[in-house]
Design a protein around this motif. Structure first.
Motif, PDB file in Angstrom:
ATOM      1  N   TYR A  63     -33.815 -30.897 -13.383  1.00 37.71           N
ATOM      2  CA  TYR A  63     -33.848 -32.040 -12.924  1.00 37.71           C
ATOM      3  C   TYR A  63     -34.327 -32.958 -13.351  1.00 37.71           C
ATOM      4  O   TYR A  63     -34.011 -33.334 -14.619  1.00 37.71           O
ATOM      5  CB  TYR A  63     -35.739 -31.911 -11.815  1.00 37.71           C
ATOM      6  CG  TYR A  63     -36.285 -31.215 -12.718  1.00 37.71           C
ATOM      7  CD1 TYR A  63     -36.672 -33.004 -13.742  1.00 37.71           C
ATOM      8  CD2 TYR A  63     -36.086 -30.521 -13.353  1.00 37.71           C
ATOM      9  CE1 TYR A  63     -38.251 -32.447 -14.368  1.00 37.71           C
ATOM     10  CE2 TYR A  63     -37.514 -30.238 -14.169  1.00 37.71           C
ATOM     11  CZ  TYR A  63     -38.714 -31.274 -14.404  1.00 37.71           C
ATOM     12  OH  TYR A  63     -39.604 -30.605 -15.721  1.00 37.71           O
ATOM     13  N   ARG A  64     -34.287 -34.663 -12.869  1.00 35.13           N
ATOM     14  CA  ARG A  64     -34.068 -35.784 -13.641  1.00 35.13           C
ATOM     15  C   ARG A  64     -35.173 -36.902 -12.741  1.00 35.13           C
ATOM     16  O   ARG A  64     -35.822 -36.500 -11.174  1.00 35.13           O
ATOM     17  CB  ARG A  64     -32.440 -36.844 -13.107  1.00 35.13           C
ATOM     18  CG  ARG A  64     -31.545 -35.968 -13.477  1.00 35.13           C
ATOM     19  CD  ARG A  64     -30.501 -36.779 -14.522  1.00 35.13           C
ATOM     20  NE  ARG A  64     -29.614 -36.082 -15.120  1.00 35.13           N
ATOM     21  CZ  ARG A  64     -29.473 -36.650 -16.307  1.00 35.13           C
ATOM     22  NH1 ARG A  64     -30.676 -37.110 -16.621  1.00 35.13           N
ATOM     23  NH2 ARG A  64     -28.970 -36.228 -16.834  1.00 35.13           N
ATOM     24  N   THR A  65     -35.636 -37.948 -13.599  1.00 32.72           N
ATOM     25  CA  THR A  65     -36.746 -38.685 -13.072  1.00 32.72           C
ATOM     26  C   THR A  65     -36.750 -38.974 -11.707  1.00 32.72           C
ATOM     27  O   THR A  65     -35.222 -39.418 -10.975  1.00 32.72           O
ATOM     28  CB  THR A  65     -36.969 -39.396 -13.937  1.00 32.72           C
ATOM     29  OG1 THR A  65     -36.287 -39.300 -14.671  1.00 32.72           O
ATOM     30  CG2 THR A  65     -38.449 -40.037 -13.952  1.00 32.72           C
ATOM     31  N   ASP A 110     -36.103 -37.146  -8.909  1.00 31.03           N
ATOM     32  CA  ASP A 110     -36.073 -36.755  -8.345  1.00 31.03           C
ATOM     33  C   ASP A 110     -36.967 -35.539  -7.356  1.00 31.03           C
ATOM     34  O   ASP A 110     -37.858 -35.894  -7.465  1.00 31.03           O
ATOM     35  CB  ASP A 110     -35.266 -35.593  -9.122  1.00 31.03           C
ATOM     36  CG  ASP A 110     -34.054 -34.952  -9.271  1.00 31.03           C
ATOM     37  OD1 ASP A 110     -33.051 -36.034  -9.245  1.00 31.03           O
ATOM     38  OD2 ASP A 110     -33.191 -34.422 -10.263  1.00 31.03           O
ATOM     39  N   ASP A 145     -37.032 -36.405 -17.450  1.00 26.98           N
ATOM     40  CA  ASP A 145     -36.091 -35.182 -17.196  1.00 26.98           C
ATOM     41  C   ASP A 145     -35.767 -34.147 -17.491  1.00 26.98           C
ATOM     42  O   ASP A 145     -36.420 -33.798 -19.091  1.00 26.98           O
ATOM     43  CB  ASP A 145     -34.163 -36.249 -17.677  1.00 26.98           C
ATOM     44  CG  ASP A 145     -34.217 -37.422 -16.890  1.00 26.98           C
ATOM     45  OD1 ASP A 145     -34.718 -37.799 -15.726  1.00 26.98           O
ATOM     46  OD2 ASP A 145     -33.731 -38.420 -17.839  1.00 26.98           O
ATOM     47  N   ALA A 152     -28.623 -31.475 -16.398  1.00 32.54           N
ATOM     48  CA  ALA A 152     -30.440 -31.542 -16.347  1.00 32.54           C
ATOM     49  C   ALA A 152     -30.642 -29.756 -15.551  1.00 32.54           C
ATOM     50  O   ALA A 152     -29.699 -30.502 -14.759  1.00 32.54           O
ATOM     51  CB  ALA A 152     -30.389 -32.288 -15.824  1.00 32.54           C
ATOM     52  N   ILE A 174     -33.087 -31.389 -20.034  1.00 36.37           N
ATOM     53  CA  ILE A 174     -32.098 -30.988 -20.106  1.00 36.37           C
ATOM     54  C   ILE A 174     -31.656 -29.736 -20.645  1.00 36.37           C
ATOM     55  O   ILE A 174     -32.726 -29.829 -21.541  1.00 36.37           O
ATOM     56  CB  ILE A 174     -32.181 -32.554 -21.116  1.00 36.37           C
ATOM     57  CG1 ILE A 174     -32.181 -33.965 -20.023  1.00 36.37           C
ATOM     58  CG2 ILE A 174     -30.296 -32.211 -21.834  1.00 36.37           C
ATOM     59  CD1 ILE A 174     -31.359 -34.108 -19.614  1.00 36.37           C
TER      60      ILE A 174
END
Lengths: 257, 257
Positions: B74-76, B78, B127, B72, B129
């Motif tokens: 970034y992720r939810t 973050d 997210d 990832a 990915i």
DNA sequence: CGCCGTTTTGAGTCTAGTCAAAGGTGGTGG
DNA sequence: CCACCACCTTTGACTAGACTCAAAACGGCG
């Protein structure tokens, strides 16, 4: 609290609903308090705004426009020069495919913003149709942009509004892409309930301003299916419906559908 | 043409595809020319930018980040502090519902922007990915915001990018809300084709970076249905597929499905 | 009161989903 | 370099959920 007070004589503020008090959380001075943004979790961006700044804001909100039920605030391909906030009434936004198929992309109630779709091409990319006789504040984009330039808190709030629109559309895609008809209707009612609550109305009792067909189009299902799902949720004791009048009986149950 | 040239030694520009020449239309100096915005019809907003302005732009684009396939960017939830443009590789953005259901909200290829969803809550809302080993330019939002403040052409371009995201999501909703499985797949392929063309690749031959399941999730249908529709379009002589390799045989026919 | 648009409900159909199995593909390690 | 393995893709048979068509009931408004 910092809040713009337009002259009530020339800009009558819509009668505040009876049950109020919990609607200050989502507000910032970037938009008047009776025009809350739909971004309930918006960061507190208005800290730096001064009274002088706010005077400027009044100047760009000075015009309003009435739109009769069924007619358009703007249509696809209209030149973009303003954005709008709903003062009274409500709207739907609709995009039309080449082949004539339509998709309702959203419903906008009091305080919500319309017209951001026009920014990227300088022309609007959907139709905004009033669902009842309505009134909007007209915010000329050139003026808003210059205000944003001068007041960083307003700039940030505007970014936030744009980004919030993106996030909201993502949630709508989730509905359209992954949910059963029953789940869509439940999620739709819960969303409406939250939005009613956010503007000080009862989150339990409210009435819909759109037809079954418009709801169905928004949710990606047919009007008959909407009706069937209402009946089903009623039978399960989760909601009570009387035509356009809605009562949410079991909120938790609804959210678990 | 006004275009930022980063130092090739420290910032190697991805090898330009063979067929180029038609990709200058959508560019502005607000982002380097090899990072075209996806808003092909963007208004020419960069007219006022000077070389000095552009030097500033370089300074905010100075960092890159590599992301391995499957991991990832970034992720939810973050914390949000940067947006990104894809330099090489590609990504999917995914939102996850409470109940674990996922919805792919988009695919991002070279030059496209990621992370705008984070602006409104100061945290990311999906997210991102990598679908293959990829590299992004990291643009710290605070710096971008200050640059936008200083250079109005960049400010306008950024508004345009945000609004473009809104418009693109509307088109996706149209797909999810109104199209048959066959139409969704056809529309998906045509969209990919346009985007390949916009970055100088062949609009006729390209290969997919995502699985049938990821495509299906994006389109709101199951992976088996994606496969069946590929077979169906193949039988109609509209496309030719070999696993992830796609050839568009009859573009007009596809658009009429 | 009667009309029109909207909503509800029913019956039958069809599209896409589910479950299952076989066939490919690409990547890894021997 | 090849073989194996894991994952991905294709196809088939059956099912389920939503759509279509149709008709009746409801509700608001002139």
């Amino acid at each position: 609290m910092l809040a713009v007070q337009l002259n009530p004589a020339t800009h009558p503020i819509p009668a505040a609903p009876a049950a109020s008090g919990q609607q200050s959380r989502s507000q910032s001075a970037a938009f008047p308090h009776y025009l809350p943004s739909r971004i309930d979790h918006a960061a507190p961006v208005a800290k730096g705004a001064t009274l002088l700044d706010l005077t400027r804001l009044q100047s760009i909100l000075c015009t309003t426009r009435k739109v009769k039920r069924g007619s358009a605030l703007y249509r696809t391909h209209d030149p973009f020069d303003s954005i709008y906030t709903v003062r009274t009434g409500c709207f739907k936004t609709v995009i039309t495919h080449r082949d004539g198929k339509e998709q309702v992309t959203g419903f906008q109630f009091m305080g919500e913003v319309l017209g951001l779709d026009g920014l990227c091409t300088e022309r609007h990319n959907c139709d905004a149709i009033a669902l009842e006789d309505s009134e909007v504040s007209v915010i000329r984009f050139a003026l808003l942009a210059s205000l944003c330039h001068q007041v960083s808190s307003i700039q940030h709030h505007f970014y936030s509004v744009l980004s919030g629109e993106i996030v909201r559309e993502s949630a709508h895609m989730m509905m359209l892409g992954t949910m059963s008809a029953e789940q869509r209707v439940a999620a739709f009612l819960l969303d409406l309930s939250d939005r009613m609550k956010a503007r000080g109305y009862s989150p339990v009792d409210f009435n819909l301003r759109m037809t079954r067909e418009e709801m169905g189009n928004y949710m990606g299902i047919k009007l008959e299916t909407v009706s069937r799902m209402f009946s089903k949720l009623k039978k399960q004791g989760l909601v009570d419906t009387h035509g356009k009048q809605i009562r949410i009986v079991n909120r938790l149950g609804l959210s678990r559908v």
